[in-house]
Design an enzyme around this catalytic site. Structure first.
Site, PDB file in Angstrom:
ATOM      1  N   SER A 122      40.808  40.761  34.781  1.00 52.03           N
ATOM      2  CA  SER A 122      41.310  40.977  33.432  1.00 52.03           C
ATOM      3  C   SER A 122      40.744  39.990  32.417  1.00 52.03           C
ATOM      4  O   SER A 122      39.542  39.936  32.220  1.00 52.03           O
ATOM      5  CB  SER A 122      42.836  40.937  33.458  1.00 52.03           C
ATOM      6  OG  SER A 122      43.365  41.295  32.217  1.00 52.03           O
ATOM      7  N   HIS A 123      41.600  39.188  31.821  1.00 50.83           N
ATOM      8  CA  HIS A 123      41.182  38.296  30.743  1.00 50.83           C
ATOM      9  C   HIS A 123      40.707  36.946  31.262  1.00 50.83           C
ATOM     10  O   HIS A 123      40.364  36.072  30.463  1.00 50.83           O
ATOM     11  CB  HIS A 123      42.350  38.089  29.783  1.00 50.83           C
ATOM     12  CG  HIS A 123      43.611  37.756  30.518  1.00 50.83           C
ATOM     13  ND1 HIS A 123      44.339  38.708  31.178  1.00 50.83           N
ATOM     14  CD2 HIS A 123      44.221  36.585  30.742  1.00 50.83           C
ATOM     15  CE1 HIS A 123      45.378  38.131  31.776  1.00 50.83           C
ATOM     16  NE2 HIS A 123      45.332  36.837  31.531  1.00 50.83           N
ATOM     17  N   ASP A 286      40.261  42.762  25.900  1.00 52.91           N
ATOM     18  CA  ASP A 286      40.005  41.757  26.938  1.00 52.91           C
ATOM     19  C   ASP A 286      38.959  42.227  27.948  1.00 52.91           C
ATOM     20  O   ASP A 286      38.342  43.279  27.783  1.00 52.91           O
ATOM     21  CB  ASP A 286      41.304  41.358  27.647  1.00 52.91           C
ATOM     22  CG  ASP A 286      41.794  42.449  28.578  1.00 52.91           C
ATOM     23  OD1 ASP A 286      41.528  43.629  28.278  1.00 52.91           O
ATOM     24  OD2 ASP A 286      42.419  42.119  29.601  1.00 52.91           O
ATOM     25  N   ASP A 288      38.843  43.669  30.876  1.00 57.54           N
ATOM     26  CA  ASP A 288      38.881  45.016  31.459  1.00 57.54           C
ATOM     27  C   ASP A 288      39.401  46.067  30.484  1.00 57.54           C
ATOM     28  O   ASP A 288      39.650  47.211  30.876  1.00 57.54           O
ATOM     29  CB  ASP A 288      39.699  45.026  32.753  1.00 57.54           C
ATOM     30  CG  ASP A 288      41.143  44.635  32.528  1.00 57.54           C
ATOM     31  OD1 ASP A 288      41.404  43.852  31.593  1.00 57.54           O
ATOM     32  OD2 ASP A 288      42.020  45.106  33.275  1.00 57.54           O
ATOM     33  N   ASP A 290      42.242  46.461  28.700  1.00 60.71           N
ATOM     34  CA  ASP A 290      43.622  46.933  28.537  1.00 60.71           C
ATOM     35  C   ASP A 290      44.409  46.151  27.485  1.00 60.71           C
ATOM     36  O   ASP A 290      45.449  46.595  27.028  1.00 60.71           O
ATOM     37  CB  ASP A 290      44.375  46.995  29.882  1.00 60.71           C
ATOM     38  CG  ASP A 290      44.391  45.684  30.627  1.00 60.71           C
ATOM     39  OD1 ASP A 290      43.809  44.699  30.129  1.00 60.71           O
ATOM     40  OD2 ASP A 290      44.987  45.644  31.728  1.00 60.71           O
ATOM     41  N   ARG A 291      43.914  44.974  27.078  1.00 59.08           N
ATOM     42  CA  ARG A 291      44.631  44.214  26.040  1.00 59.08           C
ATOM     43  C   ARG A 291      44.009  44.442  24.665  1.00 59.08           C
ATOM     44  O   ARG A 291      42.831  44.791  24.563  1.00 59.08           O
ATOM     45  CB  ARG A 291      44.562  42.712  26.319  1.00 59.08           C
ATOM     46  CG  ARG A 291      45.331  42.313  27.525  1.00 59.08           C
ATOM     47  CD  ARG A 291      45.342  40.812  27.675  1.00 59.08           C
ATOM     48  NE  ARG A 291      46.233  40.468  28.775  1.00 59.08           N
ATOM     49  CZ  ARG A 291      46.728  39.268  28.982  1.00 59.08           C
ATOM     50  NH1 ARG A 291      46.410  38.277  28.196  1.00 59.08           N
ATOM     51  NH2 ARG A 291      47.544  39.046  30.006  1.00 59.08           N
ATOM     52  N   LYS A 385      48.066  49.755  30.226  1.00 66.41           N
ATOM     53  CA  LYS A 385      47.988  49.464  28.810  1.00 66.41           C
ATOM     54  C   LYS A 385      46.553  49.753  28.368  1.00 66.41           C
ATOM     55  O   LYS A 385      45.640  49.773  29.195  1.00 66.41           O
ATOM     56  CB  LYS A 385      48.411  48.032  28.508  1.00 66.41           C
ATOM     57  CG  LYS A 385      47.694  46.955  29.284  1.00 66.41           C
ATOM     58  CD  LYS A 385      48.384  45.622  29.041  1.00 66.41           C
ATOM     59  CE  LYS A 385      47.701  44.491  29.791  1.00 66.41           C
ATOM     60  NZ  LYS A 385      48.470  44.023  30.954  1.00 66.41           N
TER      61      LYS A 385
END
Ligand code: G1P
Ligand code: ZN
Length: 552
Positions: A122-123, A286, A288, A290-291, A385
């Site tokens: 992710s982030h 982010d 991947d 999703d943010r 998300k």
């Protein structure tokens, strides 16, 4: 179609000692890259997944990732292990690039799909010395439930070995169909289906008109997965000038940056919007995808407020004109959305931190939109998300209202009041110190009700626990809540996604009514609560840190 001339040879590789540290956290198994590079480490976790995930044999799996260092190797290993486990078909993507929300969508539209494996931390930063991760999603396209993750973990603890086929790497440089023994491998464009979905939900003609009428925007992909998606959407379909998407090429190390869309890690973008006057709107996603972070000229939109604004204006947006069935937010997210839901007379659910808790509510049709304070917003269009969805939603609201971000926020607060909100992160705290701080406060909870704090009084102090209204599953130990009589609150949690030491998160919230002072700096508005939290938990003394590492 290329087919291996012979059925690949399957090796059964014994594991002398099963790994004891493969318990997934808030969002998958996330570890420093060197940990994943240990012999058999990745394979051990994948073996457990392939043994536990229902329907693997003969079923379809979606596989892709955010392009970070290790992505390609992991896809190769997954393909060979999928072959060894009799997976019917693996759908993967060009260059292995697949954002988390696009993966969720691909799982949902692929016939016979039993789930997916998403390679991302992710982030968290990427690279040989940074982080890597493996996330497992179920057949509904959402993150594995706690029960499934736990079953995978239990399997890793006693794993005797794993099965892997011997085969040359499948080329991922272009779409195509291949075969590994009895397993079909389809390489598809990971961007196309997602973009089609966005065109169903949002009115691209309206957006093109509005953005072309003198509303300059900029998007920062932070050299992560959303670059190709954002270029297709903003620069091709919405006809915005080339260069609208910054840092649009996915890089294995995200250009050395930290692909987290917040004021600290997306500072150049934040500076452009908060100090410059070139753009009316700015956004970032982010690692991947999703943010999301939303910025207007001179205006940062707090993610909790973003969820409330999206809820309040949903019927102005093409895919949501019929209204929302309900909404949900994670417990530490501010109650800004609750007030809107009350006005709309729709249900509002409070879940533990982590997207997996929204899955059942979405599947059961109890909610349409949901979000977290951690820059996550989404809807029932997928089961993750979705950063670009949030950006397009915001632009659609602005196009319908024909106003600036600042005006929209001012109107919102003047209607519902303002939930001053901030999260203070203390990253890289020594594990023992963080656990002691948390434990000490936990022990004192029963004595806290009635005590004065921050010029207020504690109404209730407890540890959050959740019972899923759909399947009745209970999740306890989900953060310490200190609720004050005025309605203000503070929450203490230990992160479940960090990979080095511990991260303490302190969430602070105070509601100001619509006729109060609505334009304060949140840190000033929350100053008494910040002091109260310090007094209660002794953060400075226990962590040795004078200030948080990240404030949002
Ligand atoms: C963090 C966020 C949480 C989010 C998760 C995955 O988890 O706080 O809301 O769902 O990342 O993006 P944490 O590190 O707090 O456990
Ligand atoms: Zn993410």
């Amino acid at each position: 179609m290329t087919a291996s001339a012979t059925t690949p040879q399957v090796h059964h590789v014994p594991l002398a000692t099963p790994f004891q540290d493969q318990k997934p956290g808030t969002s998958g198994l996330r570890r420093p890259t060197p940990v994943f590079q240990q012999p058999h480490y990745l394979e051990s976790f994948l073996e457990a997944v392939l043994q536990i995930l229902p329907g693997v044999q003969g079923g379809t799996l979606v596989v892709g990732g955010d392009g970070r260092y290790g992505n390609r190797r992991a896809i190769d290993v997954i393909l060979r292990m999928a072959c060894a486990h009799g997976v019917g078909r693996v759908v993967t993507t060009t260059d292995g690039i697949l954002s988390t929300p696009a993966a969720s969508h691909l799982i949902r539209i692929s016939t016979g799909c039993v789930g997916g494996i998403i390679l991302s931390a992710s982030h968290n930063p990427g690279g040989p010395e940074e982080d890597f991760g493996v996330k497992v999603n179920g057949a509904n396209g959402g993150p594995a439930t706690e029960q499934l993750s736990d079953a995978v973990y239990q399997a890793t603890l006693t794993l005797q070995g794993y099965a892997i086929a011997e085969a040359a790497a499948i080329p991922l440089d272009r779409p195509g169909r291949h075969r590994l023994g009895t397993t079909a491998v389809e390489v598809v464009d990971g961007v196309e289906d997602f973009v089609v979905l966005m065109q169903k939900l949002f009115d691209f003609d309206q957006l093109r008109d509005f953005l072309g009428s003198g509303f300059p925007v900029t998007f920062d992909a932070l050299h992560a997965v959303t670059g190709p998606y954002a270029r297709r959407i903003f620069e091709n379909l919405l006809e915005l000038p080339a260069g609208t998407v910054r840092h649009g090429a996915p890089l294995e190390d995200f250009g050395g940056g930290h692909p987290d869309p917040n004021l600290t890690y997306a500072k150049p973008l934040a500076d452009a919007l908060l100090q410059g006057d070139e753009f009316c709107f700015g956004a970032a996603c982010d690692g991947d995808g999703d943010r999301n972070m939303i910025l207007g000229r001179g205006c940062f939109v707090n993610p909790s407020d973003s969820l409330a604004v999206i809820t309040a204006h949903a019927t102005r947006v093409k895919g949501y004109r019929q209204g929302l069935a309900g909404v949900a937010r994670s417990m530490p997210t501010s109650a800004a959305v609750d007030v809107v839901a009350e006005t709309l007379a729709i249900p509002c659910y409070e879940t533990p931190t982590g997207w997996k808790f929204f899955g059942n509510l979405l599947d059961a049709g109890k909610i349409t939109v949901c979000g977290e304070e951690s820059f996550g917003t989404g809807s029932d269009h997928v089961r993750e998300k979705d950063g670009l969805w949030a950006v397009l939603f915001w632009l659609s609201i602005l196009a319908a209202e024909r106003c600036s971000v600042t005006t929209l926020m001012e109107r919102h607060w003047a209607t519902y009041g303002r939930h001053y909100y901030s999260r203070h992160d203390y990253e890289g705290v020594e594990k023992a110190a963080a656990t002691e701080l948390y434990g000490a406060l936990q022990n004192r909870l029963p004595q806290l009700a009635g005590q004065p704090l921050a010029g207020d009084r504690i109404r209730q102090a407890d540890e959050f626990s959740y019972t899923d209204p759909v399947d009745g599953a209970t999740s306890s130990s989900q953060g310490l809540r200190i609720l004050l009589e005025s309605g203000s609150r503070m929450v203490f949690r230990l992160s479940g996604t960090g990979t080095r030491g511990a991260t303490l998160r302190l969430y602070l919230e105070r509601h100001e009514p619509s006729n109060g002072t609505l334009n304060l700096d949140p840190q000033k508005a929350l100053a008494p609560l910040i002091r109260g939290a310090e007094q209660l938990a002794g953060i400075r003394q226990r962590t040795g840190m004078d200030t948080p590492t990240v404030i949002t």
